[in-house]
Design a protein around this motif. Structure first.
Motif, PDB file in Angstrom:
ATOM      1  N   UNK A 224       0.781  -1.102   0.182  1.00 22.11           N
ATOM      2  CA  UNK A 224       0.031   0.104   0.024  1.00 22.11           C
ATOM      3  C   UNK A 224       0.854   1.099   0.073  1.00 22.11           C
ATOM      4  N   UNK A 225       1.516   1.068   1.439  1.00 21.82           N
ATOM      5  CA  UNK A 225       2.310   2.801   1.036  1.00 21.82           C
ATOM      6  C   UNK A 225       3.272   3.027  -0.617  1.00 21.82           C
ATOM      7  N   UNK A 226       4.162   2.206  -1.187  1.00 26.72           N
ATOM      8  CA  UNK A 226       4.901   2.778  -1.888  1.00 26.72           C
ATOM      9  C   UNK A 226       3.694   3.290  -3.222  1.00 26.72           C
ATOM     10  N   UNK A 227       2.221   3.169  -3.200  1.00 29.16           N
ATOM     11  CA  UNK A 227       1.465   3.779  -4.641  1.00 29.16           C
ATOM     12  C   UNK A 227       0.535   4.761  -3.784  1.00 29.16           C
ATOM     13  N   UNK A 228       0.414   5.083  -2.624  1.00 32.09           N
ATOM     14  CA  UNK A 228      -0.302   6.320  -2.273  1.00 32.09           C
ATOM     15  C   UNK A 228       0.808   6.919  -2.149  1.00 32.09           C
ATOM     16  N   UNK A 229       2.350   6.873  -1.591  1.00 35.71           N
ATOM     17  CA  UNK A 229       3.354   7.660  -1.790  1.00 35.71           C
ATOM     18  C   UNK A 229       2.988   8.823  -3.015  1.00 35.71           C
ATOM     19  N   UNK A 230       3.033   7.599  -4.234  1.00 45.29           N
ATOM     20  CA  UNK A 230       3.294   8.262  -5.372  1.00 45.29           C
ATOM     21  C   UNK A 230       1.569   8.620  -6.379  1.00 45.29           C
ATOM     22  N   UNK A 231       0.728   8.039  -5.908  1.00 43.66           N
ATOM     23  CA  UNK A 231      -0.209   8.345  -6.635  1.00 43.66           C
ATOM     24  C   UNK A 231      -1.362   9.615  -5.926  1.00 43.66           C
ATOM     25  N   UNK A 232      -1.313   9.091  -3.999  1.00 40.64           N
ATOM     26  CA  UNK A 232      -2.283   9.872  -3.216  1.00 40.64           C
ATOM     27  C   UNK A 232      -3.183   8.716  -2.979  1.00 40.64           C
ATOM     28  N   UNK A 233      -4.499   9.204  -1.781  1.00 43.56           N
ATOM     29  CA  UNK A 233      -5.211   8.375  -1.784  1.00 43.56           C
ATOM     30  C   UNK A 233      -5.759   7.812  -2.067  1.00 43.56           C
ATOM     31  N   UNK A 234      -7.133   8.633  -3.206  1.00 43.57           N
ATOM     32  CA  UNK A 234      -7.677   8.694  -4.229  1.00 43.57           C
ATOM     33  C   UNK A 234      -7.783   7.424  -5.225  1.00 43.57           C
ATOM     34  N   UNK A 236      -4.606   5.654  -5.841  1.00 44.56           N
ATOM     35  CA  UNK A 236      -4.580   4.615  -4.645  1.00 44.56           C
ATOM     36  C   UNK A 236      -5.398   3.502  -4.713  1.00 44.56           C
ATOM     37  N   UNK A 237      -6.693   4.043  -4.436  1.00 41.97           N
ATOM     38  CA  UNK A 237      -7.635   2.802  -3.929  1.00 41.97           C
ATOM     39  C   UNK A 237      -8.457   2.530  -5.358  1.00 41.97           C
ATOM     40  N   UNK A 238      -7.980   2.940  -5.702  1.00 44.47           N
ATOM     41  CA  UNK A 238      -8.876   2.575  -7.534  1.00 44.47           C
ATOM     42  C   UNK A 238      -7.706   2.163  -7.569  1.00 44.47           C
ATOM     43  N   UNK A 239      -6.575   1.688  -7.699  1.00 42.21           N
ATOM     44  CA  UNK A 239      -5.536   0.871  -8.075  1.00 42.21           C
ATOM     45  C   UNK A 239      -5.676  -0.126  -7.892  1.00 42.21           C
ATOM     46  N   UNK A 240      -5.855  -0.793  -5.612  1.00 42.49           N
ATOM     47  CA  UNK A 240      -5.425  -1.167  -5.559  1.00 42.49           C
ATOM     48  C   UNK A 240      -6.902  -2.346  -5.289  1.00 42.49           C
ATOM     49  N   UNK A 241      -7.724  -1.758  -5.548  1.00 38.54           N
ATOM     50  CA  UNK A 241      -9.000  -2.330  -5.904  1.00 38.54           C
ATOM     51  C   UNK A 241      -8.968  -2.902  -6.844  1.00 38.54           C
ATOM     52  N   UNK A 242      -8.634  -2.101  -8.219  1.00 39.33           N
ATOM     53  CA  UNK A 242      -8.556  -2.116  -8.941  1.00 39.33           C
ATOM     54  C   UNK A 242      -7.522  -4.205  -9.634  1.00 39.33           C
TER      55      UNK A 242
END
Length: 245
Positions: A224-234, A236-242
């Motif tokens: 989670x943390x590397x994606x949030x750091x790069x893309x921000x919260x909202x 990142x959630x789209x990416x992670x849920x995808x």
């Protein structure tokens, strides 16, 4: 093994405004859970509800600690059971020495290693000053964590311990948080907006993203943390849920 803390379908309001919506969370003994999210996501309100602060109003759901439902228990009873909250912005108190508050907690909670803790957090030279009066951001956070530690908590709720903190204090705070888990077998729920402290913590069990009062994604910190750091919260959630579908 029974969870230390279990939150079921929790909805919380402050005044007439619903802040936390349908949160489910389980924390085991000796675990550290991180709750990340943008400002006004409901993170601090969730901690306040777990602690039982009077400003929160639980509309639905339950909070169970060590198998006991504490949803309607007052704050002081939860403190006696072993829950402690380190506030995001502890207030300055003129005329009350830091040492007086610490001494009262040490006598009540029976903390035997308070001197070591004071040295670890480098607050020993602050003890004769008025509580939080004129403290820098780092001093304030270290002092607040010291007052939390000497309570000997089974569950420590840490509200943005990395906010407004210099790099040296950040490392000290991170080391002490891990000491709480390693030596005291305490459980931690740590709230952060910036995530500045996370790279200094190695014992994170799970990370949760909270947006608009809801925990919208939970997973392992390395995912989670590397994606949030790069893309921000909202985003990142789209990416992670995808990725999880």
């Amino acid at each position: 093994m029974r969870d230390l803390l279990r939150i079921k379908d929790l909805t919380v309001a402050i005044g007439d405004k619903v802040i936390v919506r349908k949160v489910n969370l389980s924390v085991g003994r000796g675990e550290m859970h991180v709750i990340m999210g943008p400002n006004a996501a409901g993170k601090s309100t969730l901690l306040a509800a777990i602690m039982g602060l009077p400003r929160t109003r639980i509309l639905k759901g339950s909070i169970i600690f060590e198998g006991v439902e504490i949803t309607n228990k007052p704050c002081y009873e939860r403190a006696k059971m072993g829950i402690a909250l380190a506030h995001q912005i502890p207030p300055a108190v003129k005329g009350v020495r830091f040492s007086e508050v610490a001494k009262a907690l040490i006598e009540r909670c029976g903390c035997s290693d308070h001197t070591l803790m004071a040295k670890m957090l480098r607050v020993d030279k602050l003890l004769e000053r008025d509580l939080f009066v004129g403290f820098s951001g780092g001093e304030r956070k270290r002092a607040e964590l010291y007052l939390t530690m000497i309570q000997g908590p089974k569950l420590a709720l840490l509200d943005e311990p990395d906010s407004g903190v210099d790099l040296e204090s950040l490392s000290i705070i991170a080391n002490v948080i891990e000491y709480l888990i390693r030596k005291k077998n305490a459980s931690i729920i740590l709230v952060t907006h910036s995530g500045a402290i996370l790279e200094k913590l190695s014992r994170i069990s799970k990370t949760h993203i909270m947006i608009n009062g809801e925990i919208v994604y939970s997973g392992y910190p390395d995912d989670i943390i590397p994606i949030v750091t790069k893309f921000g919260y909202r985003k990142s959630v789209e990416i992670l849920l995808g990725d999880s579908r």
